[in-house]
Structure formats: C-alpha cells, structure tokens
Design a protein around this motif. Structure first.
Motif, PDB file in Angstrom:
ATOM      1  N   ASN A 146      -6.071  15.956   6.936  1.00 19.13           N
ATOM      2  CA  ASN A 146      -4.671  15.678   6.660  1.00 19.13           C
ATOM      3  C   ASN A 146      -4.541  14.405   5.825  1.00 19.13           C
ATOM      4  O   ASN A 146      -5.542  13.767   5.468  1.00 19.13           O
ATOM      5  CB  ASN A 146      -3.879  15.560   7.964  1.00 19.13           C
ATOM      6  CG  ASN A 146      -4.453  14.518   8.910  1.00 19.13           C
ATOM      7  OD1 ASN A 146      -4.981  13.499   8.471  1.00 19.13           O
ATOM      8  ND2 ASN A 146      -4.368  14.777  10.212  1.00 19.13           N
ATOM      9  N   ALA A 147      -3.294  14.015   5.537  1.00 14.11           N
ATOM     10  CA  ALA A 147      -3.063  12.873   4.652  1.00 14.11           C
ATOM     11  C   ALA A 147      -3.616  11.586   5.248  1.00 14.11           C
ATOM     12  O   ALA A 147      -4.223  10.776   4.534  1.00 14.11           O
ATOM     13  CB  ALA A 147      -1.567  12.725   4.370  1.00 14.11           C
ATOM     14  N   TRP A 148      -3.422  11.363   6.551  1.00  8.12           N
ATOM     15  CA  TRP A 148      -3.931  10.150   7.182  1.00  8.12           C
ATOM     16  C   TRP A 148      -5.455  10.108   7.155  1.00  8.12           C
ATOM     17  O   TRP A 148      -6.041   9.063   6.894  1.00  8.12           O
ATOM     18  CB  TRP A 148      -3.420  10.055   8.609  1.00  8.12           C
ATOM     19  CG  TRP A 148      -4.053   8.947   9.394  1.00  8.12           C
ATOM     20  CD1 TRP A 148      -4.966   9.054  10.381  1.00  8.12           C
ATOM     21  CD2 TRP A 148      -3.824   7.545   9.215  1.00  8.12           C
ATOM     22  NE1 TRP A 148      -5.328   7.822  10.850  1.00  8.12           N
ATOM     23  CE2 TRP A 148      -4.638   6.866  10.154  1.00  8.12           C
ATOM     24  CE3 TRP A 148      -3.013   6.793   8.363  1.00  8.12           C
ATOM     25  CZ2 TRP A 148      -4.652   5.483  10.254  1.00  8.12           C
ATOM     26  CZ3 TRP A 148      -3.035   5.415   8.465  1.00  8.12           C
ATOM     27  CH2 TRP A 148      -3.845   4.775   9.399  1.00  8.12           C
ATOM     28  N   GLN A 149      -6.101  11.236   7.418  1.00 10.82           N
ATOM     29  CA  GLN A 149      -7.568  11.279   7.401  1.00 10.82           C
ATOM     30  C   GLN A 149      -8.106  11.042   5.996  1.00 10.82           C
ATOM     31  O   GLN A 149      -9.112  10.345   5.823  1.00 10.82           O
ATOM     32  CB  GLN A 149      -8.050  12.627   7.941  1.00 10.82           C
ATOM     33  CG  GLN A 149      -7.800  12.815   9.430  1.00 10.82           C
ATOM     34  CD  GLN A 149      -8.109  14.228   9.894  1.00 10.82           C
ATOM     35  OE1 GLN A 149      -8.014  15.190   9.115  1.00 10.82           O
ATOM     36  NE2 GLN A 149      -8.466  14.369  11.163  1.00 10.82           N
ATOM     37  N   ARG A 150      -7.446  11.597   4.995  1.00 10.59           N
ATOM     38  CA  ARG A 150      -7.895  11.364   3.618  1.00 10.59           C
ATOM     39  C   ARG A 150      -7.747   9.900   3.246  1.00 10.59           C
ATOM     40  O   ARG A 150      -8.615   9.329   2.578  1.00 10.59           O
ATOM     41  CB  ARG A 150      -7.103  12.237   2.643  1.00 10.59           C
ATOM     42  CG  ARG A 150      -7.339  13.726   2.806  1.00 10.59           C
ATOM     43  CD  ARG A 150      -6.858  14.496   1.588  1.00 10.59           C
ATOM     44  NE  ARG A 150      -5.444  14.298   1.342  1.00 10.59           N
ATOM     45  CZ  ARG A 150      -4.470  15.024   1.870  1.00 10.59           C
ATOM     46  NH1 ARG A 150      -4.768  16.000   2.735  1.00 10.59           N
ATOM     47  NH2 ARG A 150      -3.202  14.787   1.581  1.00 10.59           N
ATOM     48  N   PHE A 151      -6.645   9.286   3.694  1.00  9.45           N
ATOM     49  CA  PHE A 151      -6.439   7.873   3.373  1.00  9.45           C
ATOM     50  C   PHE A 151      -7.464   7.000   4.085  1.00  9.45           C
ATOM     51  O   PHE A 151      -8.057   6.103   3.474  1.00  9.45           O
ATOM     52  CB  PHE A 151      -5.022   7.452   3.771  1.00  9.45           C
ATOM     53  CG  PHE A 151      -4.760   5.974   3.633  1.00  9.45           C
ATOM     54  CD1 PHE A 151      -4.536   5.410   2.390  1.00  9.45           C
ATOM     55  CD2 PHE A 151      -4.755   5.154   4.761  1.00  9.45           C
ATOM     56  CE1 PHE A 151      -4.299   4.044   2.262  1.00  9.45           C
ATOM     57  CE2 PHE A 151      -4.531   3.801   4.646  1.00  9.45           C
ATOM     58  CZ  PHE A 151      -4.290   3.240   3.396  1.00  9.45           C
ATOM     59  N   TRP A 152      -7.695   7.230   5.379  1.00  6.83           N
ATOM     60  CA  TRP A 152      -8.541   6.355   6.171  1.00  6.83           C
ATOM     61  C   TRP A 152     -10.033   6.576   5.911  1.00  6.83           C
ATOM     62  O   TRP A 152     -10.816   5.636   5.986  1.00  6.83           O
ATOM     63  CB  TRP A 152      -8.219   6.540   7.648  1.00  6.83           C
ATOM     64  CG  TRP A 152      -8.803   5.475   8.516  1.00  6.83           C
ATOM     65  CD1 TRP A 152      -9.818   5.600   9.407  1.00  6.83           C
ATOM     66  CD2 TRP A 152      -8.405   4.107   8.555  1.00  6.83           C
ATOM     67  NE1 TRP A 152     -10.086   4.400  10.010  1.00  6.83           N
ATOM     68  CE2 TRP A 152      -9.229   3.455   9.504  1.00  6.83           C
ATOM     69  CE3 TRP A 152      -7.432   3.366   7.888  1.00  6.83           C
ATOM     70  CZ2 TRP A 152      -9.106   2.101   9.796  1.00  6.83           C
ATOM     71  CZ3 TRP A 152      -7.316   2.019   8.178  1.00  6.83           C
ATOM     72  CH2 TRP A 152      -8.144   1.411   9.121  1.00  6.83           C
ATOM     73  N   LYS A 153     -10.416   7.798   5.608  1.00  5.79           N
ATOM     74  CA  LYS A 153     -11.828   8.117   5.437  1.00  5.79           C
ATOM     75  C   LYS A 153     -12.292   8.057   3.988  1.00  5.79           C
ATOM     76  O   LYS A 153     -13.495   7.911   3.726  1.00  5.79           O
ATOM     77  CB  LYS A 153     -12.122   9.514   5.993  1.00  5.79           C
ATOM     78  CG  LYS A 153     -11.854   9.667   7.483  1.00  5.79           C
ATOM     79  CD  LYS A 153     -12.791   8.796   8.314  1.00  5.79           C
ATOM     80  CE  LYS A 153     -12.569   9.027   9.815  1.00  5.79           C
ATOM     81  NZ  LYS A 153     -13.458   8.171  10.639  1.00  5.79           N
ATOM     82  N   THR A 181       0.829  -1.211   0.000  1.00  3.71           N
ATOM     83  CA  THR A 181       0.000   0.000   0.000  1.00  3.71           C
ATOM     84  C   THR A 181       0.860   1.255   0.000  1.00  3.71           C
ATOM     85  O   THR A 181       0.570   2.230  -0.717  1.00  3.71           O
ATOM     86  CB  THR A 181      -0.933  -0.004   1.219  1.00  3.71           C
ATOM     87  OG1 THR A 181      -1.740  -1.186   1.194  1.00  3.71           O
ATOM     88  CG2 THR A 181      -1.832   1.219   1.211  1.00  3.71           C
ATOM     89  N   LEU A 182       1.927   1.263   0.802  1.00  2.00           N
ATOM     90  CA  LEU A 182       2.827   2.425   0.826  1.00  2.00           C
ATOM     91  C   LEU A 182       3.485   2.636  -0.535  1.00  2.00           C
ATOM     92  O   LEU A 182       3.613   3.781  -1.001  1.00  2.00           O
ATOM     93  CB  LEU A 182       3.890   2.242   1.908  1.00  2.00           C
ATOM     94  CG  LEU A 182       3.386   2.261   3.355  1.00  2.00           C
ATOM     95  CD1 LEU A 182       4.526   1.946   4.326  1.00  2.00           C
ATOM     96  CD2 LEU A 182       2.762   3.613   3.697  1.00  2.00           C
TER      97      LEU A 182
END
Length: 335
Positions: free
Chosen positions: A238-245, A126-127
């Motif tokens: 942020n980047a993590w929120q965009r990825f997770w949500k 994924t990364l």
C-alpha cells in the motif's frame, strides 16, 4: 706521511656520469608521476577554497572565539568604556548552571519548542513534496511558486502577520471565535500564556520552514527509479508501505540534511520569539536560550553572562547534531 687523493668534486662528477649511464626505470617513473598527480589533486580543492575559507575564518571563527573569551569574563559597560578585561574563570557558567530559570523555563522552552517545530516542519514538508509529485505540471508550478513565497517572506514580516492574526481585539482568530461565542476578546490574550504563545510561534516557524523541506524532499523523490514503487505496487504494497520501505531508505540522506538544518534553525530561533508581544523581556516565562542571551547582554549589560548562554546553546546544537549523524552512520553500517 700519507695523503688522501680523493677529490670531492671528481667524486660527484663521477656519480653524475654513472647516473646518466643508468637505464631509467619506467615503473618507478610512473609511480612517482602518480604520486605527484595525487598530491596535486588533493591540494587543488584547498587552493580553490582558500579565499572563501579565509573570509569565513574572519567573519565566523573570530566572532565565535570572541564570544568564548567573553564568557570567561565579568564584562559590562565599565569594561567597554575602559577597554579592560576582567577574567573570572568559570564563574559565569557556574551561575548559569545554578540558575533555576535555566532548568525550569529557558531550557524546556528551547528544547521542546525546537523538537516540535522540527517534527512538524519535516512532516508537513514531506507531505507537500508527495503532493507535488502527484500533481500535473501546471499545478505543480503554481503550488511550488505559492509555497516558495512563504519561504521568501522575511521572518520579521511573517512574525508581524501572525501577531495580527492572533491580535486579541482585532485579530482574525479572536474575531472568529468571538462570533461563535467561544471567547471574550477583551479577556483573552494569546500572548500572555506560555503554551498559547509558543503555539503561535510554532505555527510561524513551521509556516516559514516547510517550503525548504518540501522542495528539497521533492527533488529527492525525483531521483527514485520509477521501477521501484511500481514493483512494490504489483507486489501488493500500500501507499504507506511503499513510502516507508522504498522512499525513506532511498532518500534518507535528504531527510538527514533537512532534519539537521531544521534542528539548527529551530534551536536558535530569535526573531519569531523576540518580536511577539512579551518576547522582548516583559514575560520571562517565554524566554528561550537565544532571547535570554540577548536579554542578558543588551538589556542587563551582562555581556559575559550573555556570551556564556550563547556558548551553551552552541554546545547543545553541536551535541544534538553529532549524536544524530552518528546514529545515522551506525544504522547505515549495520545494513
């Protein structure tokens, strides 16, 4: 004396004349035509798949059935020579489940190793997929080509490369740590210890498996509408929120496929364990279910016991896959 003047032939002819005289019902005709078309559409894919399914039945189902039958027998060299069968019922399974090596060594090696490999493979892939999404066209092609080379490398070749890297005397790792004064190469063997052995095997499996996850997830990322992450970015995510949500819910079927396939592949790893020093039987502490089944069958010539171990591995894979799919579908229904 009374006689029956009814002629069956005249009666049928009269029914045919009455049927010809009736006005056809267009709605009924359309309904029958639709039903015939539906049956044809439903049958057509199976007709097209029939040759392939027949080949799969011969190549896959019969060997699987043969393994199941062998698991209920005391089958060894004598039975091979004589061609006889010696059914013993569930004795192989009782012996297998009563063996302490299964619970203390083989099953933990199989499950823990597979779980760690699946997690690291999916995370690394994924990364890499997220990296490919942000690269330009030229660098994306270069990186994709390089990582696909790792996937195209045969498992046997890749295993011997990792054996050379961790060779106790001439390997890169031992030489580098020796130059730093951290180890004594003649006193360090990475393949005798259970944990270091499986650490090397994990690197081998993840290195060989992450390209498939990366390319598959990258293809899923291309299907996400660009407006979704842009809108989330404007809302302050942020980047993590965009990825997770956004990313994960949108391409969750892709993650489901790569996770299930990685689970199946990593639970039945054989070559990466068997070919490493000690993996062929000299070190029983590193057996997993696949290598143990092979060892029982072709080293000890206990083909019935080896088949029972293979059936146990298959049932374990089916249980994990079904549980994972049910959990995903339950989560989807709750949304």
């Amino acid at each position: 004396m009374s006689t029956d003047t009814t002629d069956p032939a005249r009666h049928r002819n009269g029914n045919r004349r009455r049927d010809r005289g009736r006005t056809p019902d267009p709605e009924r005709e359309r309904h029958l035509a639709r039903r015939r078309a539906q049956r044809t559409r439903a049958l057509r894919p199976w007709l097209l798949l029939a040759p392939a399914l027949a080949v799969l039945a011969v190549l896959l189902l019969w060997p699987l059935l043969r393994v199941v039958l062998l698991s209920f027998q005391d089958y060894g060299l004598r039975q091979i020579y004589t061609g006889t069968s010696n059914y013993t019922g569930l004795d192989n399974y009782r012996t297998l489940l009563g063996d302490s090596a299964l619970w203390s060594t083989v099953l933990p090696n199989t499950v823990v190793f597979a779980v760690v490999c699946v997690a690291l493979t999916v995370i690394t892939g994924t990364l890499v997929a997220l990296l490919l999404q942000r690269l330009g066209t030229v660098w994306r092609v270069i990186c994709s080509t390089v990582i696909m080379m790792a996937w195209a490398m045969p498992a046997v070749t890749g295993t011997y490369v990792w054996i050379w890297i961790f060779d106790p005397l001439n390997g890169i790792v031992s030489g580098g740590l020796d130059s730093l004064g951290l180890i004594e190469p003649r006193e360090t063997n990475w393949f005798t210890d259970r944990w270091s052995f499986y650490a090397i095997a994990t690197l081998n499996v993840v290195h060989h498996g992450f390209p498939f996850v990366a390319i598959t997830v990258f293809a899923g990322l291309l299907t996400i509408p660009r407006e979704l992450p842009e809108a989330a970015l404007m809302d302050g995510a942020n980047a993590w929120q965009r990825f997770w949500k956004i990313t994960v819910p949108t391409i969750k079927p892709v993650f489901m496929v790569v996770t299930i396939l990685s689970t199946i592949w990593d639970f039945k790893v054989f070559a990466q364990i068997y070919l490493m020093p000690g993996g062929s039987g000299s070190n029983p502490d590193i057996f997993n279910l696949g290598v143990w089944s092979y060892h029982q069958s072709f080293v000890k010539n206990q083909y019935g016991m080896g088949s029972a171990i293979a059936v146990l591995l298959t049932l374990l894979l089916l249980a994990i896959t079904v549980a994972y799919i049910r959990a995903l579908f339950k989560e989807r229904d709750e949304l």
